[in-house]
Scaffold this active site. Structure first.
Site, PDB file in Angstrom:
ATOM      1  N   ARG A 110     -16.762   0.386  -7.014  1.00 61.50           N
ATOM      2  CA  ARG A 110     -15.396  -0.804  -6.777  1.00 61.50           C
ATOM      3  C   ARG A 110     -15.705  -1.776  -7.672  1.00 61.50           C
ATOM      4  O   ARG A 110     -16.808  -2.536  -7.031  1.00 61.50           O
ATOM      5  CB  ARG A 110     -15.357  -0.904  -5.280  1.00 61.50           C
ATOM      6  CG  ARG A 110     -14.321  -2.282  -5.315  1.00 61.50           C
ATOM      7  CD  ARG A 110     -13.807  -2.383  -3.799  1.00 61.50           C
ATOM      8  NE  ARG A 110     -12.722  -1.398  -3.438  1.00 61.50           N
ATOM      9  CZ  ARG A 110     -11.992  -1.482  -2.700  1.00 61.50           C
ATOM     10  NH1 ARG A 110     -12.181  -2.197  -1.659  1.00 61.50           N
ATOM     11  NH2 ARG A 110     -10.996  -0.436  -2.240  1.00 61.50           N
ATOM     12  N   HIS A 137      -6.085   1.643  -8.820  1.00 57.23           N
ATOM     13  CA  HIS A 137      -6.587   2.015  -7.259  1.00 57.23           C
ATOM     14  C   HIS A 137      -6.533   3.669  -7.325  1.00 57.23           C
ATOM     15  O   HIS A 137      -5.519   3.936  -6.305  1.00 57.23           O
ATOM     16  CB  HIS A 137      -6.153   1.150  -6.213  1.00 57.23           C
ATOM     17  CG  HIS A 137      -7.133   1.211  -5.046  1.00 57.23           C
ATOM     18  ND1 HIS A 137      -8.321   2.137  -4.960  1.00 57.23           N
ATOM     19  CD2 HIS A 137      -6.838   0.788  -3.789  1.00 57.23           C
ATOM     20  CE1 HIS A 137      -8.604   2.031  -3.648  1.00 57.23           C
ATOM     21  NE2 HIS A 137      -7.864   1.193  -2.784  1.00 57.23           N
ATOM     22  N   GLN A 140      -6.578   5.573  -3.716  1.00 59.10           N
ATOM     23  CA  GLN A 140      -5.781   5.120  -2.826  1.00 59.10           C
ATOM     24  C   GLN A 140      -4.353   5.983  -2.995  1.00 59.10           C
ATOM     25  O   GLN A 140      -3.900   6.319  -2.241  1.00 59.10           O
ATOM     26  CB  GLN A 140      -5.332   3.691  -2.991  1.00 59.10           C
ATOM     27  CG  GLN A 140      -4.348   3.231  -1.828  1.00 59.10           C
ATOM     28  CD  GLN A 140      -4.847   3.303  -0.509  1.00 59.10           C
ATOM     29  OE1 GLN A 140      -5.830   2.666  -0.236  1.00 59.10           O
ATOM     30  NE2 GLN A 140      -3.833   3.751   0.160  1.00 59.10           N
ATOM     31  N   ASP A 229       1.853  -4.248  -0.666  1.00 55.81           N
ATOM     32  CA  ASP A 229       0.229  -4.625  -0.791  1.00 55.81           C
ATOM     33  C   ASP A 229       0.251  -6.053  -0.619  1.00 55.81           C
ATOM     34  O   ASP A 229       1.408  -6.954  -0.713  1.00 55.81           O
ATOM     35  CB  ASP A 229      -0.170  -3.938  -2.064  1.00 55.81           C
ATOM     36  CG  ASP A 229      -1.770  -4.091  -2.088  1.00 55.81           C
ATOM     37  OD1 ASP A 229      -2.403  -4.283  -0.892  1.00 55.81           O
ATOM     38  OD2 ASP A 229      -2.237  -3.942  -3.373  1.00 55.81           O
ATOM     39  N   CYS A 269      -1.243   0.077   1.607  1.00 58.82           N
ATOM     40  CA  CYS A 269      -2.706   0.541   1.646  1.00 58.82           C
ATOM     41  C   CYS A 269      -3.684  -0.296   2.424  1.00 58.82           C
ATOM     42  O   CYS A 269      -4.826   0.549   2.637  1.00 58.82           O
ATOM     43  CB  CYS A 269      -3.119   0.257   0.050  1.00 58.82           C
ATOM     44  SG  CYS A 269      -3.243  -1.341  -0.347  1.00 58.82           S
ATOM     45  N   ARG A 297      -7.386   8.629   3.292  1.00 58.65           N
ATOM     46  CA  ARG A 297      -8.508   8.182   2.462  1.00 58.65           C
ATOM     47  C   ARG A 297      -9.682   9.359   2.447  1.00 58.65           C
ATOM     48  O   ARG A 297     -10.226   9.890   1.416  1.00 58.65           O
ATOM     49  CB  ARG A 297      -8.779   6.726   2.529  1.00 58.65           C
ATOM     50  CG  ARG A 297      -7.735   5.753   2.015  1.00 58.65           C
ATOM     51  CD  ARG A 297      -7.414   5.669   0.652  1.00 58.65           C
ATOM     52  NE  ARG A 297      -8.547   5.674  -0.114  1.00 58.65           N
ATOM     53  CZ  ARG A 297      -9.201   4.220  -0.503  1.00 58.65           C
ATOM     54  NH1 ARG A 297      -8.558   3.350  -0.013  1.00 58.65           N
ATOM     55  NH2 ARG A 297     -10.212   4.274  -1.075  1.00 58.65           N
TER      56      ARG A 297
HETATM   57  N1   CP Z   1      -7.078   0.418   0.641  1.00 62.40           N
HETATM   58  C1   CP Z   1      -8.385   0.044   0.514  1.00 62.40           C
HETATM   59  O1   CP Z   1      -8.849   0.481  -0.444  1.00 62.40           O
HETATM   60  O2   CP Z   1      -8.963  -0.734   1.655  1.00 62.40           O
HETATM   61  P1   CP Z   1     -10.438  -1.270   1.421  1.00 62.40           P
HETATM   62  O3   CP Z   1     -10.086  -2.208   0.376  1.00 62.40           O
HETATM   63  O4   CP Z   1     -10.753  -1.624   2.866  1.00 62.40           O
HETATM   64  O5   CP Z   1     -11.574  -0.213   0.814  1.00 62.40           O
HETATM   65  N1  NVA Z   2      -4.499  -4.931  -4.211  1.00 64.24           N
HETATM   66  C1  NVA Z   2      -5.636  -4.958  -3.435  1.00 64.24           C
HETATM   67  C2  NVA Z   2      -5.933  -3.770  -2.764  1.00 64.24           C
HETATM   68  C3  NVA Z   2      -6.863  -3.813  -1.776  1.00 64.24           C
HETATM   69  C4  NVA Z   2      -7.126  -2.353  -1.163  1.00 64.24           C
HETATM   70  C5  NVA Z   2      -6.554  -5.762  -3.907  1.00 64.24           C
HETATM   71  O1  NVA Z   2      -7.091  -5.456  -5.071  1.00 64.24           O
HETATM   72  O2  NVA Z   2      -7.301  -6.725  -3.287  1.00 64.24           O
END
Ligand code: CP
Ligand code: NVA
Length: 310
Positions: A110, A137, A140, A229, A269, A297
């Protein structure tokens, strides 16, 4: 003498890299894994395998679901952050990818830049899984597709409204409209639209449809799924105040939800900012399936891990 087959490694960098049949197969596998998990099956197809978890941004779901998923499949996971690695600063991505390939069986990363993930995939001889970048993502949205199928929705005959920021999550949703035939209506404030390129690609070659709208009420009208989101994604914190002033018309609240199809499902999400993009009443209400998404997930990730590793 039989010739030894060496399979090309499979990365999971974005949904654009996969054909419908492959995604369907991962979803079927994930569904089977969820059933087996519920029945307490002790199968451990990834026994002895180790997944590296590289995080340059915080996480609850992604970290836990990959880590627990590996354990349930008989393997293990090692967590490391960029503070230790120093991506492209302390060490070149080329060397990081080569070295990690000597210890690990796969890497979930990530980070901010999709380009860095692509470079890592090029440098590593083990599968690389994208656990979120600024662009997409995919894990997700795969879990979300799983959740919708589980709730009995037909991914080829479904109207989905996405409200808020044109961010990484909706970008992966747009990518999913290439293999799947749903109708995605995205409503964002001006200047916060997702990539026009992906929308054009759906129009040219997608089974689904994507419309970019300004009006949240129009987007929600008759939709069977309403998705939102955060208005400020990780890394955009400096813009939070500006965004906070622009986005309130896109909040999912009871009044807006009343315009959706009866019994429409509400998705997020997570993490959610209650009282901003979604009200307590809606996220805690009977139409919300956000905790199913979070749980799935785990199962979807196990499907991805098996697809890339088994
Ligand atoms: N939805 C999601 O990816 O959550 P986290 O950022 O907690 O991993
Ligand atoms: N759009 C959000 C998703 C978190 C899971 C971010 O990138 O912070």
């Amino acid at each position: 003498m039989p010739v030894k087959q060496t399979r090309k490694k499979i990365d999971f960098l974005s949904l654009l890299d996969f054909e419908r049949a492959e995604l369907d197969e991962i979803l079927r596998q994930a569904e089977g894994l969820k059933r087996a998990w519920r029945e307490g099956s002790g199968e451990v197809p990834l026994a002895g395998r180790v997944l590296g978890l590289v995080f340059h941004k915080p996480s609850l779901r992604t970290r836990l679901s990959f880590e627990v998923g590996m354990r349930q499949l008989g393997g293990s996971a090692v967590y490391i952050t960029d503070q230790e690695i120093g991506f492209g600063k302390r060490e070149a991505i080329k060397d990081i990818g080569a070295v990690m390939s000597r210890y690990l069986d796969a890497i979930m990363i990530r980070t901010f830049s999709q380009e860095h993930v692509v470079q890592l995939a090029g440098a590593a001889r083990i599968p690389i899984i994208n656990g979120l970048t600024d662009w997409v993502h995919p894990c997700q949205v795969l879990a979300d597709l799983f959740t919708l199928r589980e709730r009995g929705h037909d991914l080829d005959d479904l109207r989905i409204a996405y409200l808020g920021d044109g961010n990484n999550v909706v970008q992966s949703w747009i990518h999913a409209a290439i293999p799947y035939g749903f109708d995605l209506r995205v409503a964002t404030p001006a200047g916060y639209e997702p990539d026009a390129e992906a929308v054009a690609r759906v129009a040219a070659e997608g089974r689904g449809r994507v419309s970019l709208l300004r009006d949240p009420v129009e987007a929600v009208a008759g939709a069977q799924v309403i998705y939102t989101d955060t208005w400020t994604s990780m890394g955009q914190e400096a813009e939070a105040e500006k965004r906070g002033a622009l986005f309130p018309p896109y909040q999912i609240n009871s009044e807006l939800l009343a315009g959706a199809a009866p019994g429409a499902h509400v998705m997020h999400c997570l993490p959610a900012h209650r009282g901003e993009e979604i009200t307590d009443e809606v996220i805690d209400g009977p139409q919300s399936i956000v905790y199913d998404q979070a749980e799935n997930r785990l199962h979807a990730q196990k499907g991805i891990l098996l697809h890339c590793l088994a």
